[in-house]
Design an enzyme around this catalytic site. Structure first.
Site, short mmCIF file in Angstrom:
data_model
loop_
_atom_site.label_atom_id
_atom_site.label_comp_id
_atom_site.label_asym_id
_atom_site.label_seq_id
_atom_site.Cartn_x
_atom_site.Cartn_y
_atom_site.Cartn_z
N TYR A 240 -14.33 -3.00 4.34
CA TYR A 240 -13.29 -2.44 5.89
C TYR A 240 -13.79 -1.06 6.10
CZ TYR A 240 -10.46 -4.87 3.22
OH TYR A 240 -9.81 -6.54 2.33
N ARG B 206 0.60 -1.09 -0.28
CA ARG B 206 0.12 -0.34 0.02
C ARG B 206 0.76 1.07 -0.02
NH1 ARG B 206 -5.30 -0.03 2.47
NH2 ARG B 206 -4.01 -2.22 3.78
N ARG C 268 -13.17 -1.42 -0.70
CA ARG C 268 -13.07 -0.90 0.64
C ARG C 268 -13.44 -0.63 1.37
NH1 ARG C 268 -9.04 1.42 1.80
NH2 ARG C 268 -8.56 0.06 3.23
N CYS D 44 -27.19 -2.70 -6.02
CA CYS D 44 -28.79 -3.03 -5.12
C CYS D 44 -28.30 -3.89 -3.44
CB CYS D 44 -30.06 -4.33 -5.89
SG CYS D 44 -30.28 -3.44 -7.61
N GLU D 45 -27.63 -3.08 -2.82
CA GLU D 45 -27.77 -3.41 -1.62
C GLU D 45 -26.71 -2.04 -0.92
OE1 GLU D 45 -24.16 -5.92 -0.01
OE2 GLU D 45 -24.92 -6.81 -2.16
N TYR E 224 -5.60 -2.11 -3.05
CA TYR E 224 -6.59 -2.82 -3.37
C TYR E 224 -7.59 -2.04 -3.80
CZ TYR E 224 -2.93 -4.59 0.22
OH TYR E 224 -1.83 -5.29 0.39
N1 LLP Z 1 3.19 -9.12 3.09
C1 LLP Z 1 2.41 -9.77 3.39
C2 LLP Z 1 2.44 -11.51 3.97
C3 LLP Z 1 0.39 -9.24 4.07
O1 LLP Z 1 -0.36 -10.33 4.41
C4 LLP Z 1 0.49 -8.43 3.18
C5 LLP Z 1 -0.58 -7.43 3.20
C6 LLP Z 1 1.40 -7.34 2.91
C7 LLP Z 1 3.20 -8.42 2.33
C8 LLP Z 1 1.30 -6.42 1.98
O2 LLP Z 1 0.99 -5.14 3.19
P1 LLP Z 1 0.49 -3.70 3.19
O3 LLP Z 1 1.94 -2.65 2.72
O4 LLP Z 1 0.12 -3.48 1.25
O5 LLP Z 1 0.27 -3.21 4.17
N2 LLP Z 1 -7.20 -5.62 1.16
C9 LLP Z 1 -7.11 -4.97 2.36
C10 LLP Z 1 -5.91 -5.20 2.59
C11 LLP Z 1 -5.12 -6.67 3.27
C12 LLP Z 1 -4.19 -7.15 3.16
C13 LLP Z 1 -3.37 -8.66 3.20
N3 LLP Z 1 -1.42 -8.61 3.28
C14 LLP Z 1 -7.27 -3.53 2.08
O6 LLP Z 1 -8.22 -3.69 1.14
O7 LLP Z 1 -7.56 -2.95 3.09
#
Ligand code: LLP
Length: 419
Positions: free
Chosen positions: A318, A278, A314, A343-344, A372
């Protein structure tokens, strides 16, 4: 976000006015800035410059678009992947197999074999069962699976429960208290080249305290393993650093994070591995949408846009906040709910929010949608799969087509018995 700025009254991504993209591609569409992606990649790398040996593995799951991966590959990043589909993408983008890390609790035998045969750099083993299976698959092929053991440090990252991964009840990694024993059993297996530990405690982390506690615990475990005679050369600290989603969000910067890592882990005498997602992609993208109509409401009007929860999940999943801004802001504001056509009621992007005044036909963006976003899109309500555009200075290209519902329909069959 200076690559996303108003010029001459119109929101641009780098040097491209967003109406030009809307006109050519239609809406909704994700638009990414090449320059922002590259800058974030460098900022993160520079934040770790004080560390002697660093490996950067971009978390593909945050934005797996092939062109985005290519930008990261050109910045010298490897990849953190969680499926064979993601591995194939990273390879297709030209990332060397040796620079790819394979995480995830459910790696299948077929996936592990394909990754082994591709010469993948490191498996982050999530359980003793997986480690034993991987060792056997590798040994049977005369290969060594280079690996770390993912440990669950039982630390609350203090983020949204659905994206927290480092608590004892989360499915990830092996329990901290059993890790040394499991390591000792796995390291003895032929076929497995265990060389360290991995962790990842969660995503959109807004406070460095939990990460520091988790890293400290991992450092202690590393010392215990070394005292027992194990050779530890690699420690994977995962990803998770949060990004600002709204004005006033006060988040640790990559520099703050790097300074903490240098203080806690700088003396470990290992290659430190990172899996940022992210922090690289989040603020490098917007979701461009058009207002279909403004519908009168009881307390506030509903701004109905042509993007929906299937395009950007998102907020529905969340309760996430994404700033909503007009592409041609008039300076006036309105209090409104911003919703999609699905439709929700979970197809709601904002309730009772003060936004730029918009009317039917206006273009607007949801900001901080580069991570994401498109990757979590679906075709719910038989909507198209959202396309993606990459901007580089004054040029731009469609980097993912809009997949028409007709293409999805064409993949479906009515069995003969239904006539
Ligand atoms: N490494 C592992 C093992 C992970 O599971 C994840 C994210 C990352 C790295 C990267 O994390 P980041 O730097 O992006 O925070 N869909 C959710 C986020 C799910 C993250 C899952 N794992 C959202 O939209 O907030």
């Amino acid at each position: 976000m200076d690559d996303f700025a108003i010029r001459g009254g119109v929101l641009h991504v780098e040097d491209v006015p967003l109406p030009a993209i809307a006109e050519a591609v239609g809406t909704p569409v994700y638009v990414y800035s090449c320059r922002t992606l590259a800058r974030h990649a460098r900022v993160f790398r520079n934040a770790l410059a004080a560390l002697p040996s660093v490996h950067l593995a971009f978390a593909v799951k945050s934005n797996p678009n092939l062109a985005v991966l290519k930008v990261l590959q050109r910045e010298g990043y490897g990849a953190d992947v969680v499926s064979i589909g993601e591995m194939r993408r990273a390879l297709a983008a030209g990332m060397p197999a040796a620079d790819i890390v394979f995480s995830g609790v459910g790696k299948t035998a077929a996936e592990m074999v394909e990754a082994l045969e591709a010469g993948l750099g490191q498996f982050n083993v999530e359980s003793e069962e997986e480690g034993a299976e991987l060792a056997a698959l590798a040994a049977a092929r005369g290969l060594i699976a280079t690996a770390t053991l993912r440990v669950n440090p039982d630390v609350d990252a203090g983020t949204h429960a659905k994206i927290s991964t480092g608590k004892a009840d989360n499915k990830f990694g092996v329990p901290y208290d059993r890790a040394a024993a499991i390591y000792t059993r796995l390291v003895a297996l032929p076929g497995l080249g265990l060389r360290g530990l991995a962790l990842h405690i969660g995503s959109q982390i807004a406070d460095l305290g939990p990460s520091e506690r988790a890293f400290t615990r991992m450092g202690a475990l590393m010392q215990d393993l070394r005292s027992a005679g194990h050779v530890i050369t690699h420690m994977d600290l995962g990803g998770g650093l949060g990004v600002p989603y709204r004005a006033g969000d006060d988040l640790p910067t990559p520099a703050d994070y790097g300074a903490m890592v240098a203080r806690v882990c700088g003396g470990w005498d290992v290659t430190l591995m990172f899996e940022p997602g992210r922090v690289i992609t989040g603020n490098a993208g917007v979701l461009l949408t058009e207002v279909i109509r403004v519908k009168e409401g009881v307390n506030a009007p509903f701004v109905v846009v042509d993007a929906a929860m299937n395009d950007l999940a998102r907020p529905a999943m969340y309760d996430a906040w994404h700033d909503f801004a007009a592409v041609r802001p008039s300076g006036e504001t309105m209090l409104a709910h911003v919703v999609g056509p699905i439709c929700e009621s979970s197809d709601t992007f904002a309730m009772n929010r003060t936004i730029d005044r918009v009317v039917a036909g206006d273009l607007a963006v949801f900001r901080t949608a580069g991570a994401y976003g498109a990757t979590m899109a679906s075709t719910y309500n038989s909507r198209p799969l959202v396309p993606e555009v990459l901007v580089d200075a004054d040029r731009w290209a469609i980097v993912a087509d809009r997949i028409d519902p007709a293409a999805i329909l064409a993949a479906e069959r009515v069995p003969a018995w239904l006539g």
